[in-house]
Design a protein around this motif. Structure first.
Motif, mmCIF file in Angstrom:
data_model
loop_
_atom_site.group_PDB
_atom_site.id
_atom_site.type_symbol
_atom_site.label_atom_id
_atom_site.label_comp_id
_atom_site.label_asym_id
_atom_site.label_seq_id
_atom_site.Cartn_x
_atom_site.Cartn_y
_atom_site.Cartn_z
ATOM 1 N N LEU A 102 0.600 -1.117 0.090
ATOM 2 C CA LEU A 102 -0.197 -0.356 0.073
ATOM 3 C C LEU A 102 1.371 0.806 -0.364
ATOM 4 N N ARG A 103 2.169 0.945 1.223
ATOM 5 C CA ARG A 103 2.774 2.777 0.696
ATOM 6 C C ARG A 103 3.374 2.373 0.071
ATOM 7 N N ILE A 104 3.987 1.015 -1.542
ATOM 8 C CA ILE A 104 4.099 2.093 -2.713
ATOM 9 C C ILE A 104 3.302 2.554 -3.822
ATOM 10 N N ALA A 105 2.056 1.515 -3.529
ATOM 11 C CA ALA A 105 1.011 2.627 -3.891
ATOM 12 C C ALA A 105 0.522 3.723 -4.303
ATOM 13 N N ARG A 106 0.474 4.117 -2.954
ATOM 14 C CA ARG A 106 -0.210 5.855 -1.642
ATOM 15 C C ARG A 106 1.473 6.435 -3.358
ATOM 16 N N ALA A 107 2.540 6.326 -3.053
ATOM 17 C CA ALA A 107 3.883 7.102 -3.397
ATOM 18 C C ALA A 107 3.492 7.191 -4.917
ATOM 19 N N ARG A 108 3.088 5.724 -5.646
ATOM 20 C CA ARG A 108 2.750 6.607 -7.191
ATOM 21 C C ARG A 108 2.038 7.437 -7.383
ATOM 22 N N PRO A 109 3.288 7.633 -8.684
ATOM 23 C CA PRO A 109 2.025 9.727 -9.286
ATOM 24 C C PRO A 109 0.838 8.803 -9.754
ATOM 25 N N GLY A 110 0.213 9.853 -9.675
ATOM 26 C CA GLY A 110 -1.430 9.496 -10.214
ATOM 27 C C GLY A 110 -1.908 8.840 -9.161
ATOM 28 N N SER A 111 -1.555 8.350 -7.830
ATOM 29 C CA SER A 111 -2.697 7.422 -7.258
ATOM 30 C C SER A 111 -3.078 9.132 -6.329
ATOM 31 N N ALA A 112 -4.532 8.861 -5.776
ATOM 32 C CA ALA A 112 -5.668 9.978 -4.794
ATOM 33 C C ALA A 112 -4.238 10.088 -4.143
ATOM 34 N N GLU A 113 -3.425 9.722 -3.329
ATOM 35 C CA GLU A 113 -2.351 9.639 -2.336
ATOM 36 C C GLU A 113 -1.409 11.044 -2.083
ATOM 37 N N ALA A 114 -1.056 10.336 -3.690
ATOM 38 C CA ALA A 114 0.500 11.340 -4.452
ATOM 39 C C ALA A 114 -0.516 12.230 -4.824
ATOM 40 N N GLY A 115 -1.155 12.520 -5.425
ATOM 41 C CA GLY A 115 -2.294 13.576 -5.765
ATOM 42 C C GLY A 115 -2.306 14.661 -4.805
ATOM 43 N N SER A 116 -2.844 14.684 -3.954
ATOM 44 C CA SER A 116 -3.525 15.500 -3.219
ATOM 45 C C SER A 116 -2.133 15.928 -2.126
ATOM 46 N N ALA A 117 -1.192 15.335 -2.495
ATOM 47 C CA ALA A 117 -0.334 15.454 -1.158
ATOM 48 C C ALA A 117 0.944 16.844 -1.652
#
Length: 334
Positions: free
Chosen positions: A314-329
């Motif tokens: 999940l940490r890898i998925a969240r850090a991926r460009p385009g993910s909801a978490e990465a986008g909002s960061a």
């Protein structure tokens, strides 16, 4: 019976009520009390099964020989430790505790006090599990599916501790080897914790298990497939049926005639009644429980490995460009 075992049930929610029911019906037990901080619920269950309601679990100390702990998992360690220290034999609903460290602490304490500590991994007491264990030898690969519709009960823990731990424990009971590695994926769906999980578990013996659990399904299914040398079995744990194939000759010479089919209809039993009867027998005789504290702790260790692997993915998925978490960061605050 003058030699009845004095018992209590701590926690009178969904599972606790079932425990009280079975103790009240088992001739080896005398249900002394049921305990719950919710006084109305404790009184209702006590009245139903003709026993005394108590509202503090410490009040059973000195009054009982054994007890079931059926409070929420987050309270297992807090409740169980003083009862074990007081010499009370315990049946703790699964999982044994929230953490491996606290599980091992309870296990060592029970061994020091020489009291029975059994963990309520109910599938090990089912007729389906017994049948499956009698039919397989030297398993090589497992596939298990345990899926169910969403319920508000049990969501204080993730789906690994809620559902998957049953299959983890069953498979570990069928494979005489320690778990070596785990690779798992999962995600929250409707709740805040993991609701869907898949794990690939590799044992030191080389056996592999692919285990799936979900609590966001439209149906309920509990199925386990087992592949072994010259043998394949498909067990429907819910329906109590096993069918499969067994190699009886040389298929290169005999074709399909070398492959025999087998079907087993399993007589359904009350698994919780079996579990409680086994617990009472261990208390009376001093026998080691089928699922003792060490087995419960090992199942929890594997569950923790699965959770760690899921979080890493999940940490890898969240850090991926385009993910909801990465986008909002990278967005400025509104």
């Amino acid at each position: 019976m003058s030699d009845q075992i004095r018992v209590a049930v701590v926690g009178t929610g969904y599972f606790g009520r079932f425990h009280a029911n079975h103790y009240s019906r088992n001739p080896r037990a005398k249900l002394v009390a049921v305990v719950d901080a919710n006084e109305e619920r404790a009184r209702a269950v006590a009245a139903e099964f003709g026993t005394e309601p108590l509202f503090d679990y410490r009040d059973i100390i000195g009054r009982v020989d054994a007890a079931s702990v059926a409070v929420p998992t987050t309270l297992h360690y807090e409740v169980a430790r003083p009862l074990i220290e007081a010499g009370i034999n315990l049946l703790i609903e699964k999982p044994i505790t929230e953490t491996v460290e606290s599980a091992l602490t309870l296990t060592k304490l029970a061994e020091e006090r020489k009291v029975v500590l059994q963990v309520g991994q109910i599938e090990r007491f089912s007729s389906s599990y017994r049948a499956l264990a009698s039919l397989i030898s030297d398993p090589l690969y497992f596939e298990s599916y345990r899926i169910a519709p969403w319920k508000t009960r049990g969501i204080e823990v993730d789906v690994i501790l809620d559902l998957m731990i049953h299959d983890i424990d069953m498979i570990m009971g069928l494979v005489p080897s320690r778990v070596a590695t785990v690779d798992a994926v999962g995600t929250p769906v409707l709740g805040r914790s993991i609701d869907l999980a898949n794990a690939r578990i590799t044992f030191e013996s080389g056996c592999v298990a692919n285990v799936t659990a979900s609590r966001v399904s439209y149906k309920t299914e509990r199925r386990m497939r087992v592949f072994a040398h010259k043998q394949y079995l498909n067990c429907d744990l819910g329906e109590g049926k096993i069918f499969g194939y067994r190699l009886r000759g040389d298929p290169m010479k005999e074709g399909l005639a070398a492959i025999g089919t087998e079907t087993h209809e399993i007589q359904k039993e009350d698994s919780l009644a079996n579990e409680i009867a086994s617990f009472l027998d261990c208390v009376a005789t001093g026998k080691k429980p089928l699922v003792d504290g060490r087995a419960g702790s090992e199942a929890l260790r594997v569950a923790a490995m699965i959770n760690d692997s899921i979080e890493a993915h999940l940490r890898i998925a969240r850090a991926r460009p385009g993910s909801a978490e990465a986008g909002s960061a990278g967005q400025p605050a509104a």
